[in-house]
Design a protein around this motif. Sequence first.
Motif, mmCIF file in Angstrom:
data_model
loop_
_atom_site.group_PDB
_atom_site.id
_atom_site.type_symbol
_atom_site.label_atom_id
_atom_site.label_comp_id
_atom_site.label_asym_id
_atom_site.label_seq_id
_atom_site.Cartn_x
_atom_site.Cartn_y
_atom_site.Cartn_z
ATOM 1 N N PHE A 18 65.652 -3.715 167.916
ATOM 2 C CA PHE A 18 64.475 -3.914 167.074
ATOM 3 C C PHE A 18 63.871 -5.284 167.382
ATOM 4 C CE2 PHE A 18 66.910 -0.830 164.597
ATOM 5 C CZ PHE A 18 65.923 0.095 164.296
ATOM 6 N N GLN A 22 59.919 -6.113 163.560
ATOM 7 C CA GLN A 22 60.480 -4.909 162.945
ATOM 8 C C GLN A 22 61.627 -5.273 162.004
ATOM 9 O OE1 GLN A 22 61.354 -2.681 166.553
ATOM 10 N NE2 GLN A 22 59.850 -1.127 165.960
ATOM 11 N N LYS A 25 60.178 -6.526 158.803
ATOM 12 C CA LYS A 25 59.636 -5.435 157.997
ATOM 13 C C LYS A 25 60.753 -4.633 157.329
ATOM 14 C CE LYS A 25 55.254 -4.833 160.422
ATOM 15 N NZ LYS A 25 54.441 -3.954 161.264
ATOM 16 N N THR A 60 63.781 3.664 168.300
ATOM 17 C CA THR A 60 63.718 2.317 167.748
ATOM 18 C C THR A 60 62.441 2.198 166.932
ATOM 19 O OG1 THR A 60 64.863 1.590 169.731
ATOM 20 C CG2 THR A 60 63.939 -0.127 168.355
ATOM 21 N N THR A 61 62.440 2.804 165.754
ATOM 22 C CA THR A 61 61.284 2.791 164.865
ATOM 23 C C THR A 61 61.728 2.344 163.476
ATOM 24 O OG1 THR A 61 61.619 5.101 164.248
ATOM 25 C CG2 THR A 61 60.138 4.674 166.106
ATOM 26 N N LEU A 62 60.755 1.990 162.648
ATOM 27 C CA LEU A 62 61.074 1.576 161.276
ATOM 28 C C LEU A 62 61.667 2.721 160.461
ATOM 29 C CD1 LEU A 62 57.973 -0.637 160.448
ATOM 30 C CD2 LEU A 62 60.286 -1.392 160.980
#
Length: 129
Positions: A18, A22, A25, A60-62
């Motif tokens: 990340f 990110q 967040k 690899t996302t929120l």
Amino acid sequence: MLNQKKRLPITLDPRRTFTPMQKAKLFMRSKGRCDICKEKVKGTWIAGHYSIPHALGGPTTLENGRVECRQCARQTHAEDTTTVAKTKRMEKKFKEGRGRKRKGEKLKSRGFDRRWKRKLNGKAELRDE
């Protein structure tokens, strides 16, 4: 690697970690608390963790990220390691097939004596050779 449920090849996200933005967040979304045990996480130790491990195709996302304290991170990594190892074993078995086969070598019987044959009525008799 193979997806355990669908048996399809897994495509990995090229970005493995990340970004700092990110992570920030994720930290703000969880309000500074561990997503598992809800304990307060120290601001100096912020690490983004995957809900679905990267090795199993997790992006690899929120949406796939979460904040964990050190104790929960250790436990999660231990569980993820065994899951990834099992997936690799399944992939190997799926690619190579079951059992050992050598070219030119007959498969050996596992103890059933071939001199006997079973009749339709259920009785066993010696074969005529």
